[in-house]
Design a protein around this motif. Sequence first.
Motif, PDB file in Angstrom:
ATOM      1  N   SER A  70       0.835  -1.360  -0.076  1.00  0.00           N
ATOM      2  CA  SER A  70      -0.047   0.104  -0.024  1.00  0.00           C
ATOM      3  C   SER A  70       0.828   1.112  -0.012  1.00  0.00           C
ATOM      4  O   SER A  70       0.430   2.109  -0.768  1.00  0.00           O
TER       5      SER A  70
ATOM      6  N   SER B 264     -10.626   1.261  -0.158  1.00  0.00           N
ATOM      7  CA  SER B 264      -9.886   0.303  -1.145  1.00  0.00           C
ATOM      8  C   SER B 264     -11.184  -0.271  -1.913  1.00  0.00           C
ATOM      9  O   SER B 264     -12.400  -0.135  -1.449  1.00  0.00           O
TER      10      SER B 264
ATOM     11  N   LYS C 119      -8.313   3.678  -3.429  1.00  0.00           N
ATOM     12  CA  LYS C 119      -6.829   3.487  -3.233  1.00  0.00           C
ATOM     13  C   LYS C 119      -6.568   2.210  -3.968  1.00  0.00           C
ATOM     14  O   LYS C 119      -7.150   1.343  -3.932  1.00  0.00           O
TER      15      LYS C 119
END
Length: 395
Positions: free
Chosen positions: A25, A357, A378
């Motif tokens: 990430s 996400s 994301k």
Amino acid sequence: MTRKPSFASRHPQVIMLYEKEEDISGAANIIAEQVEEYRTIPVSKLIGEQIKEYKPSVILFAMSSVKLSIELYTKLLNSHQINYRHYSIVLCKNKESALAFRCCVKGVFDNYFVYLPLYEKFRLKMIVHNGLRLSRGDENYGGLSDDQLDMIDTNLASLIDLGSQSKRQLLDSVDSCKASMQQSTDALDNPEDGNENGHDKALVKSLAKQHIEPLLTQLELEIKDGLDLILTQLTSKHSEIKEIKQRVIDKQKEKIPSQALMSSLFEQEEAKPAKKKVLVVEDNQIYREMIVKVLQQNNYDTEQADDGLSALKMIKGNDYALILMDLYMPHLDGINTTKQLKAQNDGKDIPIVALTSNSNRELIKRWAQLGLKGYILKPSNRAEILETVKAAIDD
């Protein structure tokens, strides 16, 4: 609800191959800020066909170990699913950095980067930048624009640009000198008649006078001019500030109110429209700073908080045009923070865009019932962030 932004580029020039989404990430967010033609792809049986279809210029291998990255890369090469010019980067944990370094020295990968723990985010950007430049060529890669770089003092930015220009002029001059020297060597190797010795000496003197000496003189002048220009740029701003100060002092001596003078000096700045104020609530520091930087470079006034409780305290006494908020945060998550905000503001509509996400769609639907203005998936790039923010504020 605003239009859902795309999760990844359909024609990526940079891809990251991974096993665990939670591991990548931080690095993924850094590259998404830099490159729009970018995609993260989980490794599966179809990975070879996907690479063959996309033909990315830069490939980052973020497997759970360097050994697995080597095995995957070797398999893709041997099966000819990677059979074109590209730049390969292996991402590794700190404990495997020596192994990754050995791989690069031996020519397996072109470069490596320690992404767990993540320290030098600008070094990762530099690696990807160089990879695109080398694999795509200067003509096909535009590089990084100024708005993708951190904001610095104007004089320092000008100094860097001038330094780059001077270096390029120097390299071009050296290349020209080398070309002339090569021509001289070719001429000596191929005399036009049999009187080689006399003609050789005359030819060398002629070439030195006609080519080498003028080139070296030109090189010296270009370097001197470049340095003079740098000094001029650095001193001009100082002279301008000194002149303004002297004008103010002169007006004060004449007992003329300085307010009119100062108004005229800064009239242009005061005419600028007021910046929209945005609060970014996100516990991931890297992603939060990336969003804040994008907004600041596009004339938004930003503040930031790392959890819901901090956000609740900051909203008291502040009139935010928009709040960007993460779903999962310590102490108080995005949904419950939104509920508290509405209660704190007597039920007034609070403009909020969710940061989440792709795997949290059901929770986003629940959150949307509380009055979301949109959401950003994301990892997200600059265009997606600005498009969603503008749509939410203008709504």
